[in-house]
Each structure stands twice: as structure tokens, then as C-alpha cells.
Design an enzyme around this catalytic site. Sequence first.
Site, PDB file in Angstrom:
ATOM      1  N   ASN A 124      60.752 -41.185 -25.453  1.00  0.00           N
ATOM      2  CA  ASN A 124      61.052 -40.341 -26.614  1.00  0.00           C
ATOM      3  C   ASN A 124      62.126 -39.302 -26.330  1.00  0.00           C
ATOM      4  O   ASN A 124      62.919 -38.960 -27.194  1.00  0.00           O
ATOM      5  CB  ASN A 124      59.776 -39.615 -27.056  1.00  0.00           C
ATOM      6  N   ARG A 176      51.655 -46.808 -19.890  1.00  0.00           N
ATOM      7  CA  ARG A 176      51.121 -45.778 -20.766  1.00  0.00           C
ATOM      8  C   ARG A 176      52.367 -45.116 -21.333  1.00  0.00           C
ATOM      9  O   ARG A 176      53.260 -44.703 -20.567  1.00  0.00           O
ATOM     10  CB  ARG A 176      50.259 -44.799 -19.974  1.00  0.00           C
ATOM     11  N   ASP A 233      54.248 -42.254 -23.184  1.00  0.00           N
ATOM     12  CA  ASP A 233      54.170 -40.845 -23.544  1.00  0.00           C
ATOM     13  C   ASP A 233      54.758 -40.616 -24.940  1.00  0.00           C
ATOM     14  O   ASP A 233      55.748 -41.240 -25.319  1.00  0.00           O
ATOM     15  CB  ASP A 233      54.958 -40.037 -22.506  1.00  0.00           C
ATOM     16  N   GLU A 255      50.466 -43.014 -26.461  1.00  0.00           N
ATOM     17  CA  GLU A 255      49.823 -41.723 -26.738  1.00  0.00           C
ATOM     18  C   GLU A 255      50.120 -41.334 -28.183  1.00  0.00           C
ATOM     19  O   GLU A 255      51.256 -41.011 -28.519  1.00  0.00           O
ATOM     20  CB  GLU A 255      50.378 -40.648 -25.792  1.00  0.00           C
TER      21      GLU A 255
END
Length: 521
Positions: free
Chosen positions: A140, A219, A221, A245
Amino acid sequence: MHFLFAFTCFAFLRLASAATADQWRGRSVYQVITDRYALPAGADPTVCDPNQQTWCGGTWNTIRENLDYIQQAGFTAIWISPVQQNYQGPRTAYGDAYHGYWIADATKLNEHFGTADDLKALSAELHRRNMYLMVDVVANNVMSTSTNPDYSSYMFKDQSQYHPYCPIDWNNDTSIKNCWLGDTKVTLPDLNTQDPTVLSTYQSWIKNLIQEYDIDGLRIDAAKHVDASFWTPFCESAGVFCLGEVFGDDVGYAALYQESMDSVLNYPLYDAIVEAFTIPGPGNMSAVTSVLNSIQSAFKDPTVLGNFLENQDVPRWHSLSVDPQSLYNAIVLTFMSDGIPIMYYGQEQMLTGAADPLNRGPLWPSGYQKTTAYNLTATLNQLRNYLVNNSDWAKSRTQVLQTGPHGMAIMKGDIVSITTNIGSPAQNVSVFAYTPWPSSFSSTDVFTCQQWAVGSNGTVEVQYTKGGQPVILVPDSILQGAGLCQPVSQKKSTLENGAHLHSMLPAACMALILTLMVLIL
Ligand SMILES: *[C@@H]1O[C@H](CO)[C@@H](O)[C@H](O)[C@H]1NC(C)=O
Ligand SMILES: *[C@@H]1O[C@H](CO)[C@@H](O)[C@H](O)[C@H]1NC(C)=O
Ligand SMILES: *[C@@H]1O[C@H](CO)[C@@H](O)[C@H](O)[C@H]1NC(C)=O
Ligand SMILES: *[C@@H]1O[C@H](CO)[C@@H](O)[C@H](O)[C@H]1NC(C)=O
Ligand SMILES: *[C@@H]1O[C@H](CO)[C@@H](O)[C@H](O)[C@H]1NC(C)=O
Ligand SMILES: *[C@@H]1O[C@H](CO)[C@@H](O)[C@H](O)[C@H]1NC(C)=O
């Protein structure tokens, strides 16, 4: 017979893993902050103060050297901090980048955590132990200390590849996606993930990272801060399980993300468990029942959601809830309902810390003791690993049998789990539930190894006259298979057989491969 052997053999020697959601469903994950899990030999164990927000010395090597502690608790995967190079400038208002989330040049590794060979060695050692490696990735944003950074040292060097600076308006979803996380002291410049070259660069970057380090899962973020549509091609290129997430208790919003990636962290269940189990707390058991029901109807596949009670962004459980029984009961729910259980390092040691940075303390002062929570986790993993290996238990759906003021009973596959929020002090209350079991049925509580009577009409009842311990009722046939509650001598011989098979297999496989090579040549 020979085919079967060859099959076992190649499964055992599995080189590249690229594990899918289907393969992750049965796993159990231990989350590690790389800097905080273990120290190198000879380092001073007394100097790590989480308040200082600086490096304490953990590395990929120190994780690798201390995997027994994780594996002996029964975990079959680890999740580690982001591995990319982080901010290297002067100390910021929020200290140093010890946590790994302050991405600088994503084409380089974080040298605080080790070398490329160290990361490969960790990956190889996990695979040797038949465990998976999940790596945290940040796409991101990058990190800066300015709202107008010089981008020349980042992987994306052109200003047009970033959204222009704006603070997030949390009531506006476009703003949540395109504006910058962080504040003006530490900014998190937001990549323009709608730009096709940003996407394609990220695609080749992630593909290469996964291949180079033989990573089994990601995973992701701040997944919520990127348009969901970005993740479909990104995760396709990754070719491994993606767990995003998506912070917040909105089931519908989180469920949308399972349309574009394999799964998300189960924040809705986390919030409900906090509401139901913390002591002191509102003790609202229906919150859990209600969220379990909405999860089942909203998510494409609730059985791969990432269930957790702690992580680097939420308070340690022990800081929310003083009574250890509240933790034991809550852990049972995260392991025995739908989803992949994830335990944050130190949860099993009752570490405290209400907020960042205090919820990121070092693990070593605990001495890696076999605490009650550690042993309870090992029992849960032993049961779950057996069920996963020998049945389609992980795919079955959780059913709520009963919700009462003091507790609840759920059933997943053949296993009935009864949890309570009354805490340690004894109370003259009970939780009962109707099971599909006949009254002659023989089941046992895995924690006390006590046989449990099933009443007429399939009722089971747990009385809390000795305090609020969790109970997991397991049919005796499963108990035996899983090696739980067995007489000591029997348990030992099973272990010895397993060890024997394990050490013979590589040699036998090598012989088979050599034979095949001779035949081919
Ligand atoms: C929402 O945020 C975006 C991005 O900052 C902005 O362009 C838009 O005007 C905002 N919409 C509203 C209704 O405030
Ligand atoms: C308990 O949770 C349920 C379901 O979320 C909710 O409807 C109810 O209002 C809550 N009760 C209290 C007392 O907060
Ligand atoms: C946990 O189990 C180990 C045996 O595996 C035992 O030595 C230890 O005492 C147990 N810990 C507690 C707190 O009961
Ligand atoms: C489950 O199967 C894997 C190999 O497929 C093995 O390594 C592991 O020990 C098994 N676990 C249990 C609890 O049977
Ligand atoms: C426990 O409660 C039941 C009623 O719910 C009552 O009959 C019984 O006497 C109580 N036992 C004790 C020890 O207080
Ligand atoms: C028997 O169990 C069912 C649920 O399985 C319940 O609805 C019913 O009321 C029970 N009957 C009696 C007599 O307890």
C-alpha cells in the site's frame, strides 16, 4: 505399493511449496516480530526496552535457531515481519524501524534481519520441519518523514506513481484507499495502485520474492487501504495463499476482500471475543454467536479466515483481561471454530502491553517457559493437527449449540468445545448443550482427560464449581488417534515409531531417486 511409496517420497522432498488456501486451511500459525523473538548467543538479554522503539537484535537466524519452541507447541507455520529494506535515516518521532513496516527500497532486503542466505536458510529449515513460511508484505505504501519525499531511493521512483498527499478521512472510503496513512511526522506515501505500471512492477516483484525465498504464504499489510481489485492480479502473481489485513468489525466490508484474495484476518471475531470474554468486560456471549452467524453467511469461505487474539496493532490480551482463564477459553474458540488459528509471539507467556509500542516487547525475558498457556496450546495443536491430517474437519462448519449468560458450546465436525467467561473463581453455574450424541456415547475432555457423561437427548453439561476452565469433548476414537490422554508408556512408543519413520524416509527417498536416475539414463 511402489507408487504409494514414490508419492510419499516426493511429497516429503517437496522443493517449491507455493501453498494454496486449501493447504493453509489446516495450518496453525505462530506470528513473530523478527526483532523481538530471540537474541543471538552472547547478547545482553536485559537491554531491550519496547518504550525505546529501537532494534533489540532478533534476526532470521535467531528465529531459525529457536524453532523448537514453536514446533513443540504444535505450530505448523510462522508469520514473520516484512523482509524489505526499511527507513535508514535519523531516528523519527516514533523511533526506529525495528518492526519492519517502514518500507524504503522494496527491491532490497532488511539488513538488520540478515542476509539473503539467512532468509533462505530460515525458509529451508521450516520446510525441513514440514512447516510453512508466511511473510508480511507492504504494498500500500512506503515510508518517509516528509509529505513531499524525494522518491529516487525507492523501488517506485516517479512521483506520478504515488497518490498526492492528503490525510485520511475515515468516513470516506476513497480517502481510506488513496490518502496517506501515518501522520506528518512519519508519513506513509500511498502508492498509486490504480496505475498499470505500478501493478505490473508489483506483480513481477512479488513473484520473484516468493520464488527466491520459497515463501508459502503472504500476510498483506493494510489491504483495506488498496482497492480490492488490485489484489486479484497481485495474489495471482504471488501464486500463494494471501491473508489480508482488513481492520475493523464490519463483516460485510471484510467479506468483500475475500472476493479478491484468499482470506483476511478475522477482526470481526476478534472484536466479538473481546466483548464476550475479557474480565472485566461486558461479558456479552451473544456477540460471538451473532458474529459467527454473520461470518458464515457473508464470507465465501470462513474456514480459511485468520483467527487471532493478539497482534502488533491490538493490546496484548493480558492487558485487556487479567484473569488467565479468560485467555484459555478465548484461545479455544480461535482454534476450534472455523479458521486458521494465529498466535502472536508471547501470548503464551502472558506478555502485557496495552498499545504500540508496548505490545511488541521481547520474548526472551520469559525464558521460553512451558507455561500453562503454552501447554494448552500444544494440546490444541496436537488435536487439531490430527483432525486436519485424518479427516475433513477443517472444512466442516462451526455450529453454535448453545449460548448462555456464562458461556457457549460450539461443535465443529465431531468436536464439542464449551467455553465460559466466568474466570477463575468457582461459581455455582453451568453451561449445557444438546449434542447429536447418544446417551451411551463415550467422549473425554482433552484438558483434564476426564470421561464425560452424555445425558438423555444428547445433553452435555459443564459445571463451574471449580472455576471457569474450557472443556473440549472429543470422541474416544479420535483421542486415541491423536495420542491425547494416553497412558505414558503408550504415548512414548508412538513417538518412537514416528521418529524412526522420519529418519528412515530421506535415505529411502534418496535411494529411490538414484534408482530412477539410473533407469532414465
Ligand atoms: C473522499 O476522498 C477523496 C480523496 O481524498 C476526495 O477526492 C473526495 O472529494 C472525498 N469525498 C467526499 C464526499 O468528501
Ligand atoms: C450483545 O451483542 C449482541 C450481538 O452483537 C447485541 O445485539 C447486543 O446489543 C449486545 N448486548 C449488550 C448488552 O451490549
Ligand atoms: C507443561 O508441560 C511440561 C511437559 O511437557 C511440564 O514439564 C510442565 O510442567 C507443564 N507446565 C505447566 C505450567 O504445567
Ligand atoms: C500430519 O502430517 C504431516 C505430514 O503430512 C506430518 O508431518 C505431521 O507430523 C502430521 N501431524 C500429526 C499430528 O499427525
Ligand atoms: C447450586 O445451584 C443450584 C440451583 O441452581 C442449587 O440447587 C444448589 O443448591 C446450589 N449449590 C450450592 C453448593 O450452592
Ligand atoms: C431434545 O433436544 C432438542 C435439540 O436437539 C431440543 O430442541 C428439545 O427440546 C429436547 N427435548 C427435551 C425433552 O429436552
